[in-house]
Scaffold this motif. Structure first.
Motif, PDB file in Angstrom:
ATOM      1  N   GLU A 299     -38.631 -25.077   5.585  1.00  0.00           N
ATOM      2  CA  GLU A 299     -38.227 -25.737   4.358  1.00  0.00           C
ATOM      3  C   GLU A 299     -36.754 -26.133   4.493  1.00  0.00           C
ATOM      4  O   GLU A 299     -36.070 -25.706   5.427  1.00  0.00           O
ATOM      5  N   PRO A 300     -36.236 -26.968   3.569  1.00  0.00           N
ATOM      6  CA  PRO A 300     -34.823 -27.353   3.647  1.00  0.00           C
ATOM      7  C   PRO A 300     -33.894 -26.129   3.659  1.00  0.00           C
ATOM      8  O   PRO A 300     -34.280 -25.039   3.225  1.00  0.00           O
ATOM      9  N   THR A 301     -32.690 -26.320   4.135  1.00  0.00           N
ATOM     10  CA  THR A 301     -31.725 -25.221   4.212  1.00  0.00           C
ATOM     11  C   THR A 301     -31.448 -24.644   2.832  1.00  0.00           C
ATOM     12  O   THR A 301     -31.511 -25.356   1.818  1.00  0.00           O
TER      13      THR A 301
ATOM     14  N   GLU B 188     -28.421  -8.599  -4.587  1.00  0.00           N
ATOM     15  CA  GLU B 188     -29.739  -9.120  -4.240  1.00  0.00           C
ATOM     16  C   GLU B 188     -30.268  -8.393  -3.006  1.00  0.00           C
ATOM     17  O   GLU B 188     -29.581  -8.299  -1.997  1.00  0.00           O
ATOM     18  N   ILE B 189     -31.508  -7.898  -3.104  1.00  0.00           N
ATOM     19  CA  ILE B 189     -32.160  -7.246  -1.970  1.00  0.00           C
ATOM     20  C   ILE B 189     -33.200  -8.206  -1.406  1.00  0.00           C
ATOM     21  O   ILE B 189     -34.065  -8.694  -2.141  1.00  0.00           O
ATOM     22  N   CYS B 190     -33.118  -8.496  -0.109  1.00  0.00           N
ATOM     23  CA  CYS B 190     -34.070  -9.392   0.554  1.00  0.00           C
ATOM     24  C   CYS B 190     -34.951  -8.569   1.494  1.00  0.00           C
ATOM     25  O   CYS B 190     -34.438  -7.898   2.400  1.00  0.00           O
ATOM     26  N   PHE B 191     -36.246  -8.622   1.264  1.00  0.00           N
ATOM     27  CA  PHE B 191     -37.214  -7.908   2.095  1.00  0.00           C
ATOM     28  C   PHE B 191     -37.941  -8.936   2.962  1.00  0.00           C
ATOM     29  O   PHE B 191     -38.792  -9.668   2.469  1.00  0.00           O
ATOM     30  N   CYS B 192     -37.594  -9.011   4.248  1.00  0.00           N
ATOM     31  CA  CYS B 192     -38.259  -9.947   5.157  1.00  0.00           C
ATOM     32  C   CYS B 192     -39.522  -9.275   5.690  1.00  0.00           C
ATOM     33  O   CYS B 192     -39.445  -8.266   6.397  1.00  0.00           O
ATOM     34  N   ILE B 193     -40.668  -9.812   5.347  1.00  0.00           N
ATOM     35  CA  ILE B 193     -41.938  -9.197   5.714  1.00  0.00           C
ATOM     36  C   ILE B 193     -42.409  -9.667   7.087  1.00  0.00           C
ATOM     37  O   ILE B 193     -42.870  -8.882   7.908  1.00  0.00           O
ATOM     38  N   ARG B 194     -42.293 -10.958   7.330  1.00  0.00           N
ATOM     39  CA  ARG B 194     -42.717 -11.504   8.632  1.00  0.00           C
ATOM     40  C   ARG B 194     -41.907 -12.749   8.939  1.00  0.00           C
ATOM     41  O   ARG B 194     -41.312 -13.352   8.060  1.00  0.00           O
ATOM     42  N   GLY B 195     -41.906 -13.131  10.223  1.00  0.00           N
ATOM     43  CA  GLY B 195     -41.129 -14.305  10.629  1.00  0.00           C
ATOM     44  C   GLY B 195     -39.673 -13.937  10.828  1.00  0.00           C
ATOM     45  O   GLY B 195     -39.334 -12.801  11.154  1.00  0.00           O
ATOM     46  N   GLN B 196     -38.807 -14.891  10.595  1.00  0.00           N
ATOM     47  CA  GLN B 196     -37.377 -14.643  10.712  1.00  0.00           C
ATOM     48  C   GLN B 196     -36.634 -15.557   9.748  1.00  0.00           C
ATOM     49  O   GLN B 196     -37.169 -16.564   9.283  1.00  0.00           O
ATOM     50  N   GLN B 197     -35.390 -15.186   9.429  1.00  0.00           N
ATOM     51  CA  GLN B 197     -34.581 -15.997   8.540  1.00  0.00           C
ATOM     52  C   GLN B 197     -33.113 -15.738   8.828  1.00  0.00           C
ATOM     53  O   GLN B 197     -32.693 -14.586   8.942  1.00  0.00           O
ATOM     54  N   TYR B 198     -32.349 -16.816   8.972  1.00  0.00           N
ATOM     55  CA  TYR B 198     -30.903 -16.692   9.142  1.00  0.00           C
ATOM     56  C   TYR B 198     -30.221 -16.684   7.785  1.00  0.00           C
ATOM     57  O   TYR B 198     -30.614 -17.416   6.857  1.00  0.00           O
ATOM     58  N   TYR B 199     -29.186 -15.837   7.669  1.00  0.00           N
ATOM     59  CA  TYR B 199     -28.341 -15.824   6.483  1.00  0.00           C
ATOM     60  C   TYR B 199     -26.887 -15.892   6.920  1.00  0.00           C
ATOM     61  O   TYR B 199     -26.442 -15.094   7.757  1.00  0.00           O
TER      62      TYR B 199
ATOM     63  N   SER C 233     -25.901 -18.418   2.426  1.00  0.00           N
ATOM     64  CA  SER C 233     -26.760 -19.589   2.644  1.00  0.00           C
ATOM     65  C   SER C 233     -27.549 -19.336   3.919  1.00  0.00           C
ATOM     66  O   SER C 233     -27.430 -18.278   4.548  1.00  0.00           O
ATOM     67  N   SER C 234     -28.355 -20.321   4.330  1.00  0.00           N
ATOM     68  CA  SER C 234     -29.005 -20.218   5.646  1.00  0.00           C
ATOM     69  C   SER C 234     -28.215 -21.001   6.692  1.00  0.00           C
ATOM     70  O   SER C 234     -28.706 -21.260   7.786  1.00  0.00           O
TER      71      SER C 234
END
Length: 287
Positions: free
Chosen positions: A33-35, A46-57, A81-82
């Motif tokens: 998806e867009p940045t 804010e708590i971010c729970f990454c379940i699968r895949g990957q994400q840059y912050y 941001s990403s």
């Protein structure tokens, strides 16, 4: 609920009767998806729970990479941001909590307990730590409760789930986590890196570590944060980015990485980057 689509849900918790919380959300993206544009949450952790895949912050001056089963606590009033990266393929939940006591007591807890939890979360903000499978179960149940009619029983259950999530997140954040790659993980990683030029089959990977194919798929997802095919294709696309900048044709890059057709390569490239190989090359080479 603020909005709901097949790939994204966002709940406004105060309007549902849960003071001190702000948003609870979930996305499951099957293509990039867009940045995520730079923003901050005023007086909100804010708590971010990454379940699968990957994400840059991009958190302040630091670039962090979340993988499947990672947790990140974003400090209040912190730009994030990403970066230059799109919101990536994968699944992620987020929970926002207001740090200002005038917003009410957390889950109707006594003030001392409410403030303790929020202060402890802030102390652990800014870093990544490993989650646990039980968190996914709690997060899924929480979605179900928030989508249900908000009866007294529903609200009691939801408050219990929210407290469990916070307590278990804090417990995980305090655990010394020394991640040492297993010998099997190293064998698989080295084999994939050496064979990106061709089609890599799941059953041959399973044979390398003496697992059945069915068990291997589950094991791989747990250790690499994504299914084998998605993980391998992501690595191929990262290699493709390098090859595209060496003046190789798109067709050459596709065949050199084991894609059966240049069209399939272009489709996969766009899925992981949000743009075609041609557009990627033009953007990078643009003066």
């Amino acid at each position: 609920m603020l909005n709901q689509t097949k790939k994204r849900k966002v709940f406004h918790l105060p309007s549902l009767g849960y003071p001190r919380f702000v948003e609870f959300g979930h996305y499951h993206y099957r293509k990039v998806e867009p940045t995520l544009e730079a923003h901050q949450h005023q007086d909100v952790v804010e708590i971010c729970f990454c379940i699968r895949g990957q994400q840059y912050y991009e958190l302040g001056e630091h670039l962090l990479k979340l993988r499947g089963n990672d947790i990140l606590i974003v400090p209040p009033n912190q730009n994030h941001s990403s970066g230059v990266y799109p919101e990536d393929i994968g699944e992620l939940y987020w929970l926002q909590i207001h740090i200002n006591h005038v917003k009410g007591q957390l889950c109707h807890l006594p003030t001392v307990q409410s403030e303790f939890l929020i202060s402890a979360l802030q102390d652990k903000a800014g870093g990544i730590f490993k989650g646990a499978l039980v968190l996914k179960s709690h997060l899924q149940k929480l979605i179900g409760q928030l989508e249900s009619e908000q009866t007294t029983l529903t609200q009691l259950t939801t408050n219990q789930l929210l407290i469990q999530l916070l307590l278990e997140t804090l417990e995980l954040s305090q655990t010394t986590q020394i991640v040492v790659p297993s010998e099997r993980v190293k064998i698989i990683d080295e084999f994939i890196a050496a064979n990106l030029h061709r089609i890599i089959y799941v059953d041959e990977l399973a044979e390398l570590v003496n697992f059945s194919t069915a068990y291997f798929k589950s094991w791989f997802k747990q250790h690499f944060g994504a299914p084998p095919k998605a993980y391998i294709n992501r690595l191929k696309i990262e290699r493709a980015k390098e090859e595209l900048l060496k003046n190789n044709t798109i067709t050459e890059v596709a065949y050199n990485l084991g894609f059966s057709t240049s069209q399939y390569f272009a489709t996969t490239f766009k899925k992981f980057t949000g743009m075609s190989p041609k557009v990627f090359r033009m953007r990078v080479e643009k003066p």
